[in-house]
Motif scaffolding. Structure first.
Motif, short mmCIF file in Angstrom:
data_model
loop_
_atom_site.label_atom_id
_atom_site.label_comp_id
_atom_site.label_asym_id
_atom_site.label_seq_id
_atom_site.Cartn_x
_atom_site.Cartn_y
_atom_site.Cartn_z
N VAL A 32 1.95 55.71 -14.97
CA VAL A 32 2.56 56.08 -13.69
C VAL A 32 2.89 57.58 -13.68
O VAL A 32 2.58 58.29 -12.72
CB VAL A 32 3.83 55.24 -13.44
N GLY A 33 3.49 58.06 -14.77
CA GLY A 33 3.85 59.48 -14.84
C GLY A 33 2.62 60.37 -14.74
O GLY A 33 2.59 61.34 -13.98
N ALA A 34 1.58 60.01 -15.50
CA ALA A 34 0.37 60.84 -15.51
C ALA A 34 -0.31 60.82 -14.14
O ALA A 34 -0.78 61.84 -13.65
CB ALA A 34 -0.60 60.36 -16.59
N ALA B 136 4.54 53.23 -18.13
CA ALA B 136 5.32 54.42 -17.73
C ALA B 136 4.47 55.68 -17.89
O ALA B 136 4.48 56.56 -17.03
CB ALA B 136 6.59 54.51 -18.57
N VAL B 137 3.69 55.75 -18.98
CA VAL B 137 2.81 56.91 -19.19
C VAL B 137 1.78 56.97 -18.06
O VAL B 137 1.52 58.03 -17.49
CB VAL B 137 2.11 56.81 -20.56
N LEU C 159 1.06 60.25 -11.15
CA LEU C 159 1.84 61.05 -10.19
C LEU C 159 1.68 62.54 -10.48
O LEU C 159 1.55 63.36 -9.56
CB LEU C 159 3.32 60.66 -10.26
N PHE C 160 1.68 62.89 -11.76
CA PHE C 160 1.51 64.29 -12.15
C PHE C 160 0.20 64.85 -11.60
O PHE C 160 0.16 65.94 -11.02
CB PHE C 160 1.52 64.39 -13.67
N VAL D 276 -2.14 68.45 -5.32
CA VAL D 276 -1.77 68.82 -3.95
C VAL D 276 -1.12 70.22 -3.94
O VAL D 276 -1.45 71.06 -3.10
CB VAL D 276 -0.80 67.76 -3.36
N LEU E 272 1.83 51.65 -6.34
CA LEU E 272 3.12 51.70 -7.03
C LEU E 272 4.17 50.87 -6.29
O LEU E 272 5.00 50.22 -6.91
CB LEU E 272 3.58 53.16 -7.20
N VAL F 20 -3.70 59.80 -2.46
CA VAL F 20 -2.26 59.81 -2.15
C VAL F 20 -1.78 58.46 -1.60
O VAL F 20 -0.88 57.83 -2.18
CB VAL F 20 -1.90 60.98 -1.21
N PRO F 21 -2.38 57.93 -0.50
CA PRO F 21 -1.88 56.65 0.01
C PRO F 21 -2.19 55.48 -0.91
O PRO F 21 -1.40 54.53 -0.99
CB PRO F 21 -2.61 56.49 1.35
N THR G 145 -3.58 66.08 -18.84
CA THR G 145 -2.96 64.91 -18.21
C THR G 145 -4.04 63.96 -17.69
O THR G 145 -3.82 62.75 -17.63
CB THR G 145 -2.01 65.33 -17.08
N VAL H 225 0.35 65.03 -7.61
CA VAL H 225 1.29 66.05 -7.11
C VAL H 225 0.84 67.45 -7.49
O VAL H 225 0.81 68.36 -6.65
CB VAL H 225 2.72 65.77 -7.64
#
Lengths: 137, 413
Positions: B144-146, B141-142, B148-149, B155, B115, B108-109, B176, B152
């Motif tokens: 970063v999205g993957a 972009a893929v 974060l997915f 968690v 980013l 997480v951190p 993912t 998140v």
């Protein structure tokens, strides 16, 4: 190095292709929901979370005096990371009614305990910074 | 002759493709360059290639660990034909899955700092220089999205908060992961020269600028991220490392809290098995080449029992040791002429559900530690732990340790 880069790029593209193929053909993967969540977390992060974080950073630069700034920044980094993990637990939506051994603790208290410890350490470091600044020489 | 010709054609083709993807695209009018798109919109002197490369290296290692351990967990639950998971060492899955969840939470951190360090690139001007640049930005972009997915959804899953997840977690988290690892490899391929420059010590920010802002230094930020990851780990890892349980006020489980001092993931009420599991007419149905036998609880009690200590290891990252007493699965299968080297199917009394049945592969069937347990901590099994009997086998995810077992079947190979 060029050969390494080409190999990595090809492997990466293959893996991404496999991911898309897998997600599209897996009956368990609810694709619309999967994709919309992926876009939503990205939008929320880039348009809300980071701008807020940068705004807080600018406020620190303006209002927190220089010797203390590093400590406050570091304590905030730790606090936010802990909160990301703890808030979903503290909200307690995942706590099942029929068996209390899942999520058995008071996570709000846990979060506050961890935050208190982090800021206690930060406070001690701030006092140390202040004392060092006062010492002549 | 032919070879030379092929070479010429290939070179021409590469030149042609290069010409297309490198052809400059029109630059948008400069009056659109406002807000974060302005030059110098981001003022922190802390961002540098060196910082980004170092965070990226750590993050890459974390993603690698999560990918490998996650793939293992998926393969154990949905084994491809080439995959076999051993019954020993007993605690191997406990280790790999504990590491998977702990590493994911510690990410997480790391991900947040990484980013942040590259955020200004989102507002690069011109937004796309050429087709190659557009492709590169799309792949970032893929990634970063993957990324974060994964973090998140992980968690949320640990917190069992399924409502915001508009997808089936295990399938989406798995696919993912492939997307993230693929995009990561591609990203490393594109950025390799920058990464090498950053890690070799060049590409650092000007120290004078950073000092003038009097905030964290690069080392200070790296230390803060490390402390953040350590704090998250310490606050949660007690769910699987029992001596640390007292230091983990955010552990989603306590290894000693639950019926019979052991946590439960699915209750008997939740599984809808209360009536079937407490029915006095309960019989364990065992089927094999020599026919079928039906054993009552008294019949089961008359068979040789063994007592041993095995952990329950949940895919959600918690695990807990427990002492089980029961009948060896291989002894039960021997009653119906089950072959010494075949797999077996275990079925629950549950009417449905994703984990109603599980297959024991030969290594587990014939391991002397694999039991149908009737007792836990020297008491009859609690209903939520699978009364009248449950499977307990070494080195196996909790979701495959079938509870409320009604049938055991030797599967022909």
């Amino acid at each position: 190095m060029k050969a390494v880069r080409i190999c990595l790029a090809m492997l990466g593209t293959l893996a991404m292709g496999y991911a898309v193929l897998g997600a599209v053909t897996d009956p368990d993967d609810r694709l619309a929901g999967h994709l919309s969540f992926l876009l939503a977390v990205q939008a929320a992060h880039d348009a809300v979370v980071l701008p807020v974080a940068i705004g807080v950073g600018l406020l620190l630069r303006r209002y927190v005096p220089a010797p203390a700034r590093r400590v406050v920044q570091a304590a905030l980094v730790v606090s936010v990371a802990v909160a990301v993990v703890a808030v979903p637990l503290a909200l307690g939506y995942g706590r099942p009614a029929d068996h209390p051994s899942a999520l058995p603790l008071n996570y709000l208290r846990g979060l506050l305990t961890v935050l208190a410890s982090v800021w206690l350490v930060a406070g001690v470091m701030l006092i140390g910074t202040r004392l060092r600044a006062r010492r002549p020489g | 002759m032919v070879r030379a010709r092929v070479e010429t054609v290939t070179r021409a083709l590469i030149r042609r493709i290069d010409g297309v993807i490198r052809r400059p695209l029109p630059v948008p009018p400069s009056r659109w360059r406002r807000g974060p798109l302005r030059a110098g919109a981001f003022t922190s002197a802390l961002r540098s290639e060196r910082l980004t490369s170092q965070l990226g290296l750590w993050l890459g290692i974390a993603f690698g660990i999560c990918f490998v351990t996650g793939f293992l967990s998926h393969a154990i639950q949905h084994p491809p034909s080439w995959f076999a998971w051993p019954a020993r060492p007993v605690g191997l899955y406990r280790l790999t899955q504990g590491v998977h969840v702990a590493t994911g939470l510690a990410t997480v951190p790391l991900l947040a700092a990484k980013l942040w360090s590259v955020y200004p690139k989102l507002f690069a001007w011109p937004p796309v220089r050429d087709l190659a640049h557009a492709l590169e930005r799309a792949s970032v972009a893929v990634l970063v999205g993957a990324a974060l997915f994964q973090v998140v959804s992980g968690v949320l899953n640990v917190a069992r908060w399924y409502a915001p997840m508009t997808f089936f977690f295990t399938a989406a988290h798995y696919w993912t992961a492939w997307l993230a690892i693929g995009a990561l490899l591609l990203h490393v391929a594109v950025q390799l020269p920058v990464i090498r420059r950053g890690l070799s010590g060049r590409g650092a920010a000007s120290g004078a600028d950073a000092r003038a802002q009097a905030g964290l230094s690069r080392r200070g930020l790296l230390a803060a991220v490390a402390v953040a990851a350590g704090t998250v780990t310490l606050a949660t890892v007690g769910q699987t490392v029992r001596p640390l349980a007292r230091l983990s006020p955010l552990a989603p489980r306590r290894p000693d809290l639950g019926p019979q001092r052991l946590p439960v993931n699915q209750s008997a009420i939740g599984a809808g098995v209360v009536a079937a599991a407490t029915d006095p007419a309960y019989r364990l149905v065992i089927t094999g080449p020599a026919g079928t036998v039906r054993l009552s609880l008294a019949d089961l009690a008359a068979l040789p029992h063994y007592t041993l200590s095995l952990p329950i290891t949940c895919v959600e990252g918690w695990s807990a040791d427990a002492v089980w007493t029961g009948v060896r699965v291989r002894d039960l299968l021997a009653l119906v002429g089950g072959p010494a080297d075949g797999p077996a199917m275990v079925e629950s009394l549950q009417a449905g559900g994703r984990y109603r049945t599980s297959v024991l592969d030969p290594a587990h069937v014939h391991d002397p530690l694999t039991l149908l347990a009737l007792r836990l901590h020297d008491e009859p099994l609690h209903l939520d732990h699978g009364y009248p009997c449950r499977l307990i086998a070494p080195n196996r995810p909790g979701v495959l340790q079938t509870k409320w077992v009604g049938r055991l079947t030797a599967v022909p190979r």
